[in-house]
Design a protein around this motif. Structure first.
Motif, PDB file in Angstrom:
ATOM      1  N   ARG A 117       0.819  -1.213   0.000  1.00  0.00           N
ATOM      2  CA  ARG A 117       0.000   0.000   0.000  1.00  0.00           C
ATOM      3  C   ARG A 117       0.852   1.262   0.000  1.00  0.00           C
ATOM      4  N   HIS A 118       1.953   1.241   0.742  1.00  0.00           N
ATOM      5  CA  HIS A 118       2.781   2.441   0.872  1.00  0.00           C
ATOM      6  C   HIS A 118       4.055   2.376   0.029  1.00  0.00           C
ATOM      7  N   ALA A 119       4.068   1.476  -0.934  1.00  0.00           N
ATOM      8  CA  ALA A 119       5.144   1.381  -1.926  1.00  0.00           C
ATOM      9  C   ALA A 119       6.522   1.242  -1.288  1.00  0.00           C
ATOM     10  N   CYS A 120       6.662   0.227  -0.441  1.00  0.00           N
ATOM     11  CA  CYS A 120       7.944  -0.085   0.188  1.00  0.00           C
ATOM     12  C   CYS A 120       8.359  -1.498  -0.217  1.00  0.00           C
ATOM     13  N   ALA A 121       9.539  -1.638  -0.794  1.00  0.00           N
ATOM     14  CA  ALA A 121      10.068  -2.948  -1.157  1.00  0.00           C
ATOM     15  C   ALA A 121      10.862  -3.507   0.015  1.00  0.00           C
ATOM     16  N   ILE A 122      10.482  -4.693   0.507  1.00  0.00           N
ATOM     17  CA  ILE A 122      11.150  -5.327   1.637  1.00  0.00           C
ATOM     18  C   ILE A 122      12.260  -6.232   1.112  1.00  0.00           C
TER      19      ILE A 122
END
Length: 240
Positions: A46-51
Motif C-alpha cells: 500500500r505504501h510502496a515499500c520494497a522489503i
C-alpha cells in the motif's frame, strides 16, 4: 530536548529497528509472527515499500526496505504498529503500549553497505544463540534470499541481483557472505547508525545526504557547529 528528525529520502534503502517497550516481548506465539508478516506485506504494498530483508526477534524487529516516496516507511511503520498492537491487545486481553517509542532508522549506502546490513539482520538469531545457523530460524528472510524459498514478501535489491546472472549463482555468492561472522567494528557501525538516526555509509555518502537534506547525517565534531548560509542553486543531487 526535541527529538531528532529522521533522515528521509525517496528510493533509498532504509534499515529500521523497532523494539518492544522496556525490551519486553512483542511476539508470544507463532501466530503472532505470522500476523505481523501478513500486515507487513499488505502495508508495504500500500505504501510502496520494497522489503529486502527482515527478522522478527522475540522483543524487536529489523527491516531493510526501500520506500518509493520519502514518507513511505513512516506510513508503513505507523499503520503496521497500530494494527499489530490492536491485534495483541485483543488476543491477549491487555491494554497500553507495546512498542518502545518511535522506530529507529538509518539510510543505507546501497553499493557498499546494503549486503552487510542484510547479513547483519539475518544473522541476528545466531548472535542471540537461538539457532546455530540462520536457515534454522523461521521468522527471517534468510531462506528466501540464500536458499531460494518462495516468499512473496521479499523483493531483492538490485545490489543483491548483481551478485550473479542466475538465481543459483546469486544464492551461492550470498551464502559466501555468511561463512564468516560480522566483525565487531561493523556490528557497532550498523547499530550506532540506526540507533542515532545517521546515514550508514562512507563519508562521501554522508556528505551527499547532508547536502540534499540540509542537516547532519553523521556524528558531529566536538564544539559549536558552524552555520553555513544556503545559496540559491546549490546542488541537491544524492548519489547512492
Amino acid at each position: 530536548m526535541p527529538r531528532r528528525a529522521r533522515l528521509r529520502i525517496a528510493d533509498a534503502p532504509l534499515h529500521i529497528i523497532q523494539r518492544g517497550n522496556n525490551r519486553n516481548a512483542c511476539f508470544f506465539a507463532d501466530y503472532d509472527y505470522g500476523c505481523y508478516l501478513h500486515h507487513l506485506g499488505e502495508l508495504a504494498a500500500r505504501h510502496a515499500c520494497a522489503i529486502h530483508a527482515y527478522v522478527l526477534m522475540t522483543n524487536h524487529v529489523h527491516l531493510l526496505l526501500t520506500p518509493l516516496g520519502p514518507d513511505g516507511a513512516s506510513l508503513l511503520m505507523k499503520h503496521l504498529g497500530q494494527r499489530y498492537v490492536q491485534y495483541v491487545n485483543r488476543v491477549y486481553k491487555r491494554s497500553g503500549t507495546l512498542w518502545e517509542g518511535r522506530f529507529r532508522s538509518s539510510i543505507v549506502q546501497a553499493e557498499t553497505y546494503l549486503l552487510r546490513c542484510q547479513r547483519y539482520i539475518e544473522l541476528n538469531p545466531v548472535r542471540a544463540g537461538m539457532v546455530d545457523s540462520p536457515g534454522a530460524y523461521r521468522w527471517s528472510s534468510f531462506r528466501a534470499n540464500a536458499l531460494g524459498e518462495r516468499n512473496p514478501l521479499v523483493t531483492p535489491h538490485s545490489v543483491f541481483l548483481a551478485l550473479g546472472t542466475r538465481e543459483a549463482s546469486r544464492r551461492a555468492a550470498y551464502l559466501e557472505l555468511f561463512r564468516s561472522e560480522v566483525e565487531p567494528r561493523e556490528l557497532e557501525e550498523i547499530r550506532a547508525s540506526a540507533n542515532a538516526g545517521y546515514a550508514l555509509g562512507n563519508e562521501r555518502f554522508r556528505k551527499a545526504i547532508e547536502i540534499a537534506l540540509g542537516r547532519r547525517a553523521g556524528p558531529g565534531k566536538p564544539g559549536r557547529p558552524v552555520r553555513k548560509a544556503k545559496r540559491d542553486g546549490d546542488s541537491q543531487e544524492v548519489l547512492f
